[in-house]
Design a protein around this motif. Structure first.
Motif, PDB file in Angstrom:
ATOM      1  N   VAL A  97       0.834  -1.205   0.000  1.00  0.00           N
ATOM      2  CA  VAL A  97       0.000   0.000   0.000  1.00  0.00           C
ATOM      3  C   VAL A  97       0.865   1.249   0.000  1.00  0.00           C
ATOM      4  CG1 VAL A  97      -1.587   1.314   1.438  1.00  0.00           C
ATOM      5  CG2 VAL A  97      -2.012  -1.067   1.004  1.00  0.00           C
ATOM      6  N   LEU A  98       1.996   1.179   0.715  1.00  0.00           N
ATOM      7  CA  LEU A  98       2.906   2.326   0.821  1.00  0.00           C
ATOM      8  C   LEU A  98       3.280   2.870  -0.551  1.00  0.00           C
ATOM      9  CD1 LEU A  98       4.746   3.945   2.661  1.00  0.00           C
ATOM     10  CD2 LEU A  98       6.415   2.169   2.432  1.00  0.00           C
ATOM     11  N   THR A  99       3.719   1.977  -1.460  1.00  0.00           N
ATOM     12  CA  THR A  99       4.083   2.450  -2.792  1.00  0.00           C
ATOM     13  C   THR A  99       2.838   2.825  -3.587  1.00  0.00           C
ATOM     14  OG1 THR A  99       4.176   0.152  -3.453  1.00  0.00           O
ATOM     15  CG2 THR A  99       6.241   1.205  -2.944  1.00  0.00           C
ATOM     16  N   ALA A 100       1.734   2.079  -3.371  1.00  0.00           N
ATOM     17  CA  ALA A 100       0.524   2.344  -4.162  1.00  0.00           C
ATOM     18  C   ALA A 100      -0.010   3.744  -3.921  1.00  0.00           C
ATOM     19  CB  ALA A 100      -0.545   1.308  -3.831  1.00  0.00           C
ATOM     20  N   VAL A 101       0.105   4.256  -2.677  1.00  0.00           N
ATOM     21  CA  VAL A 101      -0.413   5.602  -2.382  1.00  0.00           C
ATOM     22  C   VAL A 101       0.353   6.649  -3.189  1.00  0.00           C
ATOM     23  CG1 VAL A 101      -0.620   7.335  -0.579  1.00  0.00           C
ATOM     24  CG2 VAL A 101      -1.276   5.007  -0.104  1.00  0.00           C
ATOM     25  N   VAL A 102       1.698   6.551  -3.178  1.00  0.00           N
ATOM     26  CA  VAL A 102       2.508   7.564  -3.865  1.00  0.00           C
ATOM     27  C   VAL A 102       2.314   7.470  -5.379  1.00  0.00           C
ATOM     28  CG1 VAL A 102       4.845   8.372  -4.236  1.00  0.00           C
ATOM     29  CG2 VAL A 102       4.150   7.647  -1.999  1.00  0.00           C
ATOM     30  N   ILE A 103       2.342   6.232  -5.921  1.00  0.00           N
ATOM     31  CA  ILE A 103       2.158   6.063  -7.360  1.00  0.00           C
ATOM     32  C   ILE A 103       0.766   6.541  -7.767  1.00  0.00           C
ATOM     33  CG2 ILE A 103       2.301   4.420  -9.257  1.00  0.00           C
ATOM     34  CD1 ILE A 103       4.837   4.717  -7.600  1.00  0.00           C
ATOM     35  N   GLY A 104      -0.238   6.281  -6.890  1.00  0.00           N
ATOM     36  CA  GLY A 104      -1.598   6.721  -7.184  1.00  0.00           C
ATOM     37  C   GLY A 104      -1.662   8.229  -7.337  1.00  0.00           C
ATOM     38  N   LEU A 105      -0.949   8.955  -6.475  1.00  0.00           N
ATOM     39  CA  LEU A 105      -0.952  10.418  -6.587  1.00  0.00           C
ATOM     40  C   LEU A 105      -0.306  10.848  -7.904  1.00  0.00           C
ATOM     41  CD1 LEU A 105      -1.487  13.195  -5.506  1.00  0.00           C
ATOM     42  CD2 LEU A 105       0.668  13.119  -4.323  1.00  0.00           C
ATOM     43  N   ALA A 106       0.811  10.204  -8.292  1.00  0.00           N
ATOM     44  CA  ALA A 106       1.483  10.591  -9.537  1.00  0.00           C
ATOM     45  C   ALA A 106       0.575  10.358 -10.737  1.00  0.00           C
ATOM     46  CB  ALA A 106       2.788   9.814  -9.686  1.00  0.00           C
ATOM     47  N   VAL A 107      -0.129   9.208 -10.748  1.00  0.00           N
ATOM     48  CA  VAL A 107      -1.012   8.913 -11.879  1.00  0.00           C
ATOM     49  C   VAL A 107      -2.195   9.878 -11.890  1.00  0.00           C
ATOM     50  CG1 VAL A 107      -2.513   7.156 -12.844  1.00  0.00           C
ATOM     51  CG2 VAL A 107      -0.297   6.524 -11.994  1.00  0.00           C
ATOM     52  N   THR A 108      -2.709  10.228 -10.692  1.00  0.00           N
ATOM     53  CA  THR A 108      -3.807  11.194 -10.617  1.00  0.00           C
ATOM     54  C   THR A 108      -3.388  12.539 -11.179  1.00  0.00           C
ATOM     55  OG1 THR A 108      -4.558  10.085  -8.644  1.00  0.00           O
ATOM     56  CG2 THR A 108      -5.479  12.240  -9.074  1.00  0.00           C
TER      57      THR A 108
ATOM     58  N   ILE B  58       1.894   3.688   6.746  1.00  0.00           N
ATOM     59  CA  ILE B  58       0.894   4.175   5.792  1.00  0.00           C
ATOM     60  C   ILE B  58       0.345   5.506   6.260  1.00  0.00           C
ATOM     61  CG2 ILE B  58      -1.125   3.472   4.487  1.00  0.00           C
ATOM     62  CD1 ILE B  58       1.119   1.564   4.343  1.00  0.00           C
ATOM     63  N   VAL B  61       2.597   8.298   5.146  1.00  0.00           N
ATOM     64  CA  VAL B  61       2.552   8.641   3.725  1.00  0.00           C
ATOM     65  C   VAL B  61       1.156   9.131   3.337  1.00  0.00           C
ATOM     66  CG1 VAL B  61       1.987   6.376   2.771  1.00  0.00           C
ATOM     67  CG2 VAL B  61       3.376   7.915   1.468  1.00  0.00           C
ATOM     68  N   TYR B  70      -3.620  15.795  -2.466  1.00  0.00           N
ATOM     69  CA  TYR B  70      -4.790  15.513  -3.322  1.00  0.00           C
ATOM     70  C   TYR B  70      -5.737  16.703  -3.419  1.00  0.00           C
ATOM     71  CZ  TYR B  70      -4.823  10.516  -4.570  1.00  0.00           C
ATOM     72  OH  TYR B  70      -4.580   9.305  -5.118  1.00  0.00           O
TER      73      TYR B  70
ATOM     74  N   GLU C  80       7.853  -0.019  -9.405  1.00  0.00           N
ATOM     75  CA  GLU C  80       6.896   1.011  -8.969  1.00  0.00           C
ATOM     76  C   GLU C  80       7.496   2.393  -9.165  1.00  0.00           C
ATOM     77  OE1 GLU C  80       3.877   0.701  -7.166  1.00  0.00           O
ATOM     78  OE2 GLU C  80       3.886  -1.252  -6.208  1.00  0.00           O
ATOM     79  N   PHE C  84       6.181   5.636 -11.380  1.00  0.00           N
ATOM     80  CA  PHE C  84       6.162   7.012 -10.879  1.00  0.00           C
ATOM     81  C   PHE C  84       6.906   7.941 -11.830  1.00  0.00           C
ATOM     82  CE2 PHE C  84       8.371  10.202  -8.272  1.00  0.00           C
ATOM     83  CZ  PHE C  84       7.290  10.853  -7.744  1.00  0.00           C
ATOM     84  N   ALA C  87       4.900   8.477 -15.002  1.00  0.00           N
ATOM     85  CA  ALA C  87       3.726   9.339 -14.825  1.00  0.00           C
ATOM     86  C   ALA C  87       4.145  10.805 -14.803  1.00  0.00           C
ATOM     87  CB  ALA C  87       2.988   8.970 -13.535  1.00  0.00           C
ATOM     88  N   ILE C  88       5.260  11.115 -14.114  1.00  0.00           N
ATOM     89  CA  ILE C  88       5.727  12.504 -14.062  1.00  0.00           C
ATOM     90  C   ILE C  88       6.196  12.951 -15.438  1.00  0.00           C
ATOM     91  CG2 ILE C  88       7.365  14.063 -12.962  1.00  0.00           C
ATOM     92  CD1 ILE C  88       5.593  13.140 -10.890  1.00  0.00           C
ATOM     93  N   PHE C 147       9.549   7.037   0.676  1.00  0.00           N
ATOM     94  CA  PHE C 147       8.255   7.466   0.130  1.00  0.00           C
ATOM     95  C   PHE C 147       7.565   8.438   1.086  1.00  0.00           C
ATOM     96  CE2 PHE C 147       8.806   3.549  -2.297  1.00  0.00           C
ATOM     97  CZ  PHE C 147       8.466   3.993  -3.556  1.00  0.00           C
ATOM     98  N   PHE C 251       7.402  15.501  -7.405  1.00  0.00           N
ATOM     99  CA  PHE C 251       6.152  16.203  -7.116  1.00  0.00           C
ATOM    100  C   PHE C 251       6.317  17.709  -7.234  1.00  0.00           C
ATOM    101  CE2 PHE C 251       4.492  12.394  -4.622  1.00  0.00           C
ATOM    102  CZ  PHE C 251       3.651  12.037  -5.654  1.00  0.00           C
TER     103      PHE C 251
END
Lengths: 135, 90, 276
Positions: A97-108, B58, B61, B70, C80, C84, C87-88, C147, C251
């Motif tokens: 989940v840790l990586t998924a949160v950051v990657i999710g923001l980049a894709v968003t 989590i 982050v 967001y 991953e 990232f 995407a950037i 991260f 970012f």
């Protein structure tokens, strides 16, 4: 006989599943691209919380909660280690989940730039109007 | 007398219901600024959930990303495009 | 009418949530939540993440999550990170040709919020950066890591852009080019750290793996596990530092591009069409 704790935890799980449904409705049926992005972030976050819930474990006694997967001593004995592994929650979903949160923001952010570009070219973020445009 | 376990799980259930109401309002709201605010309420409920579910990594982050970045990114998007879903306020 | 319908749907959803939970807790599925124990794989991770009695298997970091992110499943995280990165890069490609710069002869104090807010923000930005560095550098000991620290540090440029204006940020050194350099540095560092042990193995004539952290049975070299008696987790410390740079700078680039005023972007876009 109903276990109150199991009932309360199931309320959490099913409200998360309902959140998945609501955000899917937002992605598929709401006309605004901005609203679709907001719903998509909620969908991703909900999937992440569900992954953490899967890694959670039951309390061994009513006043002994599980502990985070962080060892708090630098010179552990064998008892410390077995106590740690019998109390700590599952670290694997947390790492994913840790990586998924950051990657999710980049894709968003990429989707946000796409939406801005659509607005620049067509002057609207409403998919019903964009679908009617020609050329 | 409520045991600590029931108390903690009760807080979790309450957070789940709060996040559900906030998600519903965020998806149904036509004013996108208000939708972002409801989405931030949902993110806050999730952040507390991560804390109670013993996931401090989590939490660290998720708080900057979902409560800080967001909403900021979506607010930039709304500022550059339009505020109301389905055209201007009728 | 529409409004009443909306709230009726919400109440129905809450009631059905409670009903489903009641059915499950009464034994509707044959088991109750949460599960009493974690899986065997989790036991293995928890037993070996910091275990002086099994030196050939341990990751030598008391923090199991960081150990999994950068040691047990390090290759996963590498890919991953490349998602990232892409995407950037895609966001930057959409905004190509648009320069982030302040106009010449500009009075910076005219932009942004009042002087009180600016003074408070200066202190806050320093605190944010210190906290994020602490989160990233202690990643192998306490909850935190690259991260988390990077995401926290990315709040600082955003606050500067909102409170002081984009032009202040650009003229004080938060430029697209310098951030791109920092990000490339971070990604290069991740690459170098993941190949460091295998290169050392080639030089010393010993077997080694990509993404190796501690010495293993068949590959007897690795990074130092302790420095001055403090567990350093070998490669984990370096991965955390470089990921911190990559995430924070990545970012920051995106926020710089997002906050460019729409009028100047349109000018560039229309000008580009005219030249074609």
């Amino acid at each position: 006989m109903i276990d109150v704790n199991a009932f309360l935890f199931s309320v959490l799980v099913f409200s998360l599943i309902m959140n998945l449904g609501i955000s899917l409705y937002g992605i598929f049926w709401r006309p605004s691209l901005v609203k679709k992005i907001i719903a998509l972030t909620i969908l991703g976050d909900t999937a992440n919380v569900l992954a953490i819930v899967v890694g959670y474990r039951a309390w061994i006694a009513p006043n002994r909660p599980p502990i985070p997967p962080v060892l708090t001593t630098w010179k552990p004995t064998a008892t410390d280690l077995s106590k740690f592994s019998s109390l700590a929650v599952d670290p694997l979903p947390q790492a994913l989940v840790l990586t998924a949160v950051v990657i999710g923001l980049a894709v968003t952010v990429f989707l946000v730039f796409l939406t801005i570009q659509v607005y620049r070219l067509h002057g609207t973020t409403d998919v019903r109007k964009i679908a009617k445009l020609k050329g | 007398m409520i045991s600590p376990e029931t108390l903690v799980f009760g807080v979790l259930a309450a957070l789940g219901l709060i996040s559900m109401v906030a998600t519903f309002m965020a998806v149904m709201e036509r004013d996108l600024l208000k939708a972002v605010l409801f989405s931030a309420v949902q993110s806050t409920a999730y952040a507390f959930m991560f804390y109670i579910l013993m996931a401090p990594d989590i939490l660290l982050v998720y708080v900057p990303v979902a409560v800080g970045l967001y909403p900021a990114v979506i607010l930039f998007l709304i500022k550059k495009t339009e505020r109301f879903e389905g055209g201007e306020e009728e | 009418m529409r409004r009443a319908y909306k709230y009726a749907v919400l109440v129905a959803m809450i009631v059905s949530t409670l009903a489903l939970a009641l059915a499950v807790s009464a034994g509707g599925l044959g088991y109750a939540l949460p599960f009493p124990a974690v899986r065997n794989l989790a036991y293995w991770y928890l037993r070996t993440t910091y275990n002086p009695f099994m030196p050939k298997f341990t990751a030598s970091a008391p923090e199991a999550v960081t150990a999994i992110v950068w040691d047990y499943r390090g290759l996963d995280t590498l890919f991953e990170t490349s998602v990232f990165f892409l995407a950037i890069i895609a966001s930057m490609a959409l905004m190509r040709g648009i320069e982030v710069k302040a106009p010449k002869s500009i009075n910076l104090s005219k932009y942004g919020m009042s002087a009180i807010v600016k003074t408070v923000t200066k202190i806050t930005v320093a605190i944010i950066l210190a906290a994020s560095a602490s989160i990233a550098l202690h990643g192998q000991l306490t909850p935190g890591g690259g991260f988390q620290g990077g995401a926290t540090a990315a709040v600082a440029p955003l606050v500067i852009i909102v409170i002081f204006s984009l032009y202040f940020a650009v003229s004080s050194g938060i430029k697209k080019k310098s951030m791109l350099t920092l990000r490339t540095l971070g990604l290069l560092g991740i690459g170098v750290t993941s190949f460091a042990v295998i290169v050392a193995g080639l030089i010393l004539g010993k077997a080694a793996y990509v993404f190796q952290n501690q010495p293993k049975e068949a590959a007897p070299i690795g990074f130092p596990s302790h420095i001055l008696g403090v567990p350093m987790g070998g490669t984990l410390l370096f991965f955390n530092i470089f990921e911190f740079l990559a995430v924070a700078a990545g970012f920051t680039i995106v926020f710089l591009l997002l906050s460019v005023p729409e009028e100047s972007v349109r000018k560039v876009l229309e000008g580009g069409e005219g030249h074609d």
